[in-house]
Design a protein around this motif. Structure first.
Motif, PDB file in Angstrom:
ATOM      1  N   VAL A   1     -85.432  16.124  66.678  1.00  0.00           N
ATOM      2  CA  VAL A   1     -85.880  14.939  65.808  1.00  0.00           C
ATOM      3  C   VAL A   1     -85.256  14.803  64.933  1.00  0.00           C
ATOM      4  CG1 VAL A   1     -88.597  14.983  67.662  1.00  0.00           C
ATOM      5  CG2 VAL A   1     -88.371  15.563  65.093  1.00  0.00           C
ATOM      6  N   VAL A   2     -85.020  13.989  64.243  1.00  0.00           N
ATOM      7  CA  VAL A   2     -84.361  13.552  63.118  1.00  0.00           C
ATOM      8  C   VAL A   2     -85.685  13.360  61.995  1.00  0.00           C
ATOM      9  CG1 VAL A   2     -83.265  11.677  61.840  1.00  0.00           C
ATOM     10  CG2 VAL A   2     -82.518  11.833  64.003  1.00  0.00           C
ATOM     11  N   THR A   3     -84.931  13.826  61.075  1.00  0.00           N
ATOM     12  CA  THR A   3     -85.473  14.362  59.380  1.00  0.00           C
ATOM     13  C   THR A   3     -85.428  13.791  58.481  1.00  0.00           C
ATOM     14  OG1 THR A   3     -85.406  15.902  59.384  1.00  0.00           O
ATOM     15  CG2 THR A   3     -87.151  16.186  60.296  1.00  0.00           C
ATOM     16  N   GLY A   4     -84.146  13.096  58.578  1.00  0.00           N
ATOM     17  CA  GLY A   4     -83.492  12.797  57.339  1.00  0.00           C
ATOM     18  C   GLY A   4     -81.984  12.265  57.657  1.00  0.00           C
ATOM     19  N   PRO A   5     -81.080  11.776  56.983  1.00  0.00           N
ATOM     20  CA  PRO A   5     -80.296  11.335  56.705  1.00  0.00           C
ATOM     21  C   PRO A   5     -78.985  12.255  57.506  1.00  0.00           C
ATOM     22  CG  PRO A   5     -80.627   9.829  55.163  1.00  0.00           C
ATOM     23  CD  PRO A   5     -82.021  11.146  55.638  1.00  0.00           C
ATOM     24  N   ASN A   6     -79.523  14.003  57.217  1.00  0.00           N
ATOM     25  CA  ASN A   6     -78.461  14.985  57.300  1.00  0.00           C
ATOM     26  C   ASN A   6     -79.270  15.864  58.268  1.00  0.00           C
ATOM     27  OD1 ASN A   6     -77.079  13.532  54.613  1.00  0.00           O
ATOM     28  ND2 ASN A   6     -76.130  13.614  56.328  1.00  0.00           N
ATOM     29  N   SER A   7     -80.636  15.507  58.022  1.00  0.00           N
ATOM     30  CA  SER A   7     -81.269  16.713  58.775  1.00  0.00           C
ATOM     31  C   SER A   7     -82.318  16.202  60.210  1.00  0.00           C
ATOM     32  CB  SER A   7     -82.469  16.887  58.056  1.00  0.00           C
ATOM     33  OG  SER A   7     -83.389  15.673  57.558  1.00  0.00           O
ATOM     34  N   VAL A   8     -82.341  17.509  61.176  1.00  0.00           N
ATOM     35  CA  VAL A   8     -82.780  17.331  61.636  1.00  0.00           C
ATOM     36  C   VAL A   8     -84.314  18.413  62.163  1.00  0.00           C
ATOM     37  CG1 VAL A   8     -80.792  16.080  64.004  1.00  0.00           C
ATOM     38  CG2 VAL A   8     -81.756  18.680  63.614  1.00  0.00           C
ATOM     39  N   ARG A   9     -85.468  17.948  63.393  1.00  0.00           N
ATOM     40  CA  ARG A   9     -86.345  19.604  63.107  1.00  0.00           C
ATOM     41  C   ARG A   9     -86.070  19.509  64.911  1.00  0.00           C
ATOM     42  NH1 ARG A   9     -90.189  17.594  60.635  1.00  0.00           N
ATOM     43  NH2 ARG A   9     -91.260  16.990  62.342  1.00  0.00           N
ATOM     44  N   LEU A  10     -86.243  20.956  64.609  1.00  0.00           N
ATOM     45  CA  LEU A  10     -86.569  21.626  66.377  1.00  0.00           C
ATOM     46  C   LEU A  10     -87.611  21.739  66.891  1.00  0.00           C
ATOM     47  CD1 LEU A  10     -83.243  24.286  66.136  1.00  0.00           C
ATOM     48  CD2 LEU A  10     -83.267  21.476  66.939  1.00  0.00           C
TER      49      LEU A  10
ATOM     50  N   ASP B   1     -89.001  24.043  68.124  1.00  0.00           N
ATOM     51  CA  ASP B   1     -89.979  25.381  67.427  1.00  0.00           C
ATOM     52  C   ASP B   1     -89.997  25.587  65.659  1.00  0.00           C
ATOM     53  OD1 ASP B   1     -86.968  25.761  66.023  1.00  0.00           O
ATOM     54  OD2 ASP B   1     -86.639  27.353  67.155  1.00  0.00           O
ATOM     55  N   GLY B   2     -90.061  24.282  65.354  1.00  0.00           N
ATOM     56  CA  GLY B   2     -90.154  24.375  63.926  1.00  0.00           C
ATOM     57  C   GLY B   2     -88.876  24.071  62.824  1.00  0.00           C
ATOM     58  N   THR B   3     -87.757  25.335  63.241  1.00  0.00           N
ATOM     59  CA  THR B   3     -86.621  24.686  62.698  1.00  0.00           C
ATOM     60  C   THR B   3     -85.778  23.724  62.369  1.00  0.00           C
ATOM     61  OG1 THR B   3     -86.601  27.187  63.996  1.00  0.00           O
ATOM     62  CG2 THR B   3     -84.334  26.452  62.813  1.00  0.00           C
ATOM     63  N   GLU B   4     -85.340  23.696  60.937  1.00  0.00           N
ATOM     64  CA  GLU B   4     -84.811  22.648  60.471  1.00  0.00           C
ATOM     65  C   GLU B   4     -83.354  23.235  60.595  1.00  0.00           C
ATOM     66  OE1 GLU B   4     -86.113  19.683  59.176  1.00  0.00           O
ATOM     67  OE2 GLU B   4     -88.110  19.921  59.538  1.00  0.00           O
ATOM     68  N   LYS B   5     -82.494  21.903  60.934  1.00  0.00           N
ATOM     69  CA  LYS B   5     -81.334  21.988  60.494  1.00  0.00           C
ATOM     70  C   LYS B   5     -80.012  20.778  60.234  1.00  0.00           C
ATOM     71  CE  LYS B   5     -81.090  25.853  63.333  1.00  0.00           C
ATOM     72  NZ  LYS B   5     -80.498  26.957  62.956  1.00  0.00           N
ATOM     73  N   THR B   6     -79.255  20.929  59.249  1.00  0.00           N
ATOM     74  CA  THR B   6     -78.912  19.267  58.594  1.00  0.00           C
ATOM     75  C   THR B   6     -77.368  20.002  59.649  1.00  0.00           C
ATOM     76  OG1 THR B   6     -77.826  21.272  57.405  1.00  0.00           O
ATOM     77  CG2 THR B   6     -79.819  20.712  56.746  1.00  0.00           C
ATOM     78  N   ALA B   7     -76.789  18.616  58.936  1.00  0.00           N
ATOM     79  CA  ALA B   7     -75.095  18.253  59.313  1.00  0.00           C
ATOM     80  C   ALA B   7     -74.897  17.225  58.669  1.00  0.00           C
ATOM     81  CB  ALA B   7     -75.482  17.808  60.536  1.00  0.00           C
ATOM     82  N   GLU B   8     -73.257  17.180  58.346  1.00  0.00           N
ATOM     83  CA  GLU B   8     -73.129  16.136  57.776  1.00  0.00           C
ATOM     84  C   GLU B   8     -73.176  14.857  58.612  1.00  0.00           C
ATOM     85  OE1 GLU B   8     -69.108  14.997  56.015  1.00  0.00           O
ATOM     86  OE2 GLU B   8     -68.885  16.123  57.839  1.00  0.00           O
TER      87      GLU B   8
END
Length: 449
Positions: free
Chosen positions: A117-126, A128-135
């Motif tokens: 799910v999207v958590t911001g303009p450049n971040s998502v949360r999986l 399992d609670g892991t956060e990932k970032t992307a340009e």
């Protein structure tokens, strides 16, 4: 310069998301794709691919009966195993799922088998609670079957579950009258079910040419499919014997063994966190995007059914390709939504490209319509009264072909070539100047009067 985990994070590994991921990675981007179910999406896993295989299976019901007229000794009645067909179809789905997965792995795309799910303009949360970032983030999560809000709706199924039924229901009521409803009506009817199609309005296949859909309605009724119009759902009651009692507006209640909802599809945006990045949705819940597939958040893009532009697999693939080529390939590309061919794999199938007669009259004013209404040669020998209908809609002033619409055997295979002609702006004179291929059904395209 911010450091991100990935250049591109894709939500959804369906047809559009897979194409965008693969092409972006081929252009050199670091790509991850999150998929909560199976790689391949609706089309491969629970849509056009398994459905078309069921359509092939259903056609054998008529083909085996017709074969006797062509000299073949066929047992009557023939036996049919739904379980064998179902399992073979699901095996083919597994194979294609594996091929899609291998393609992503070959291009070094990280496949994350979780919901994101999207958590911001450049971040998502999986999940399992892991956060990932992307340009950049690309949303390609597709759509899901819409279910009417009526008492007892939990007793119905959708096209998702239709591929996994234990047996063909003896009596099935299908809610809706779009392409999914008419396709499954033909499938289940050929497999021996009594099919009732219930629609809240008075017409089927809204958006297709009126004469063509009227012909499908006539043929379907002649085959024994029952239609109920102005029949909004009022409720479903499960009886003690397991049967379902369905209450419909303007009609007596009906008793069936299965209810299938085919009442449209809704974008999968609920609970996706898009509001955290300022991504705007329309009244249907679809993501608003521009011609470049960019949402109202500059770093978030969307393609495919979640944008609710044209809900077709080839369109999603084109959008995924255009996104990746534009952003990562240095080749700005937009998708042209004019002259997109479409087909309904009903019994018989229908297909069309370009403007319908009604649309052409509204848009152009001066219109000329040519048609061919005929019995295919195979139907004649088989003693089948079913007639095919081809229509060509032309600009009355220039003769340019602006639409072609047809119903009959194999028309989805024919319409693809027609789409090239309409897209190219060919005229009726161009068709007339082309020598017919005889004997074929397709020759009627150059013989219309």
């Amino acid at each position: 310069m911010p450091q991100y985990d990935y250049d591109l994070f894709v939500l959804g590994a369906g047809s559009g998301g897979t194409r965008a991921s693969r092409v972006a990675a081929a252009h050199g981007a670091r790509v991850a794709v999150a998929e909560e179910y199976r790689v391949g999406g609706t089309c491969v896993i629970r849509g056009c691919v398994p459905k078309k295989l069921l359509v092939y299976g259903a056609h054998f019901a008529e083909d085996l009966r017709d074969a006797q007229h062509f000299g073949w000794d066929v047992p009557s009645p023939c036996s049919f195993s739904w379980q064998r067909l179902r399992d073979n179809v699901l095996k083919e789905v597994d194979r294609i799922n594996g091929a899609y997965t291998q393609t992503l792995e070959t291009h070094k795309v990280d496949i994350i088998p979780q919901r994101a799910v999207v958590t911001g303009p450049n971040s998502v949360r999986l999940a399992d609670g892991t956060e990932k970032t992307a340009e950049r983030i690309l949303v390609a999560v597709g759509a899901h079957p819409a279910i009417p809000e009526c008492p007892g709706h939990e007793h119905g199924i959708t096209s998702n579950e239709a591929f996994h039924l234990d047996a063909v229901p003896k009596r099935i009521l299908i809610a809706g009258a779009g392409y999914i409803a008419n396709e499954f009506a033909g499938i289940f009817h050929q497999f021996g079910a009594h099919v009732i199609l219930a629609n809240r309005s008075q017409e089927i296949l809204r958006g297709y040419d009126a004469q063509i859909r009227d012909r499908l309605l006539q043929i379907s009724m002649m085959k024994g499919i029952e239609f109920k119009f102005d029949a909004a759902f009022q409720g479903i009651e499960k009886l003690e014997d397991g049967c379902l009692k369905v209450s419909l507006a303007n009609h007596d209640p009906v008793i069936v063994d299965c209810v299938m909802f085919a009442t449209g599809r809704r974008p999968n945006t609920e609970g996706l966190g898009l509001e955290s990045a300022g991504v705007e949705l329309d009244e249907m819940g679809a993501i608003k995007v521009g011609d470049d597939n960019r949402s109202t958040c500059p770093s978030i893009y969307a393609i495919g059914d979640v944008t609710n532009r044209i809900q077709l697999t080839p369109v999603a693939i084109r959008e995924g390709q255009a996104f990746a080529d534009t952003v990562y390939g240095g080749k700005p590309t937009t998708v042209d939504y004019e002259c997109v061919p479409a087909a309904v794999f009903s019994h018989p199938p229908l297909a069309g490209v370009g403007l319908t007669e009604a649309q052409a009259r509204r848009k152009l004013g001066s219109v000329k319509v040519y048609s061919s209404d005929f019995r295919p040669m195979k139907n004649v020998l088989a003693g089948r009264n079913e007639r095919a209908l081809y229509k060509m809609v032309c600009d009355g002033d220039t003769g340019r072909v602006v639409g072609i619409h047809m119903i009959g055997p194999d028309v989805p295979e024919i319409i693809q070539a027609c789409a090239v002609a309409v897209k190219a702006g060919l005229t009726k004179a161009d068709f007339d100047a082309t020598v017919a291929l005889h004997p074929s059904m397709a020759e009627e395209l150059v013989l219309m009067r």
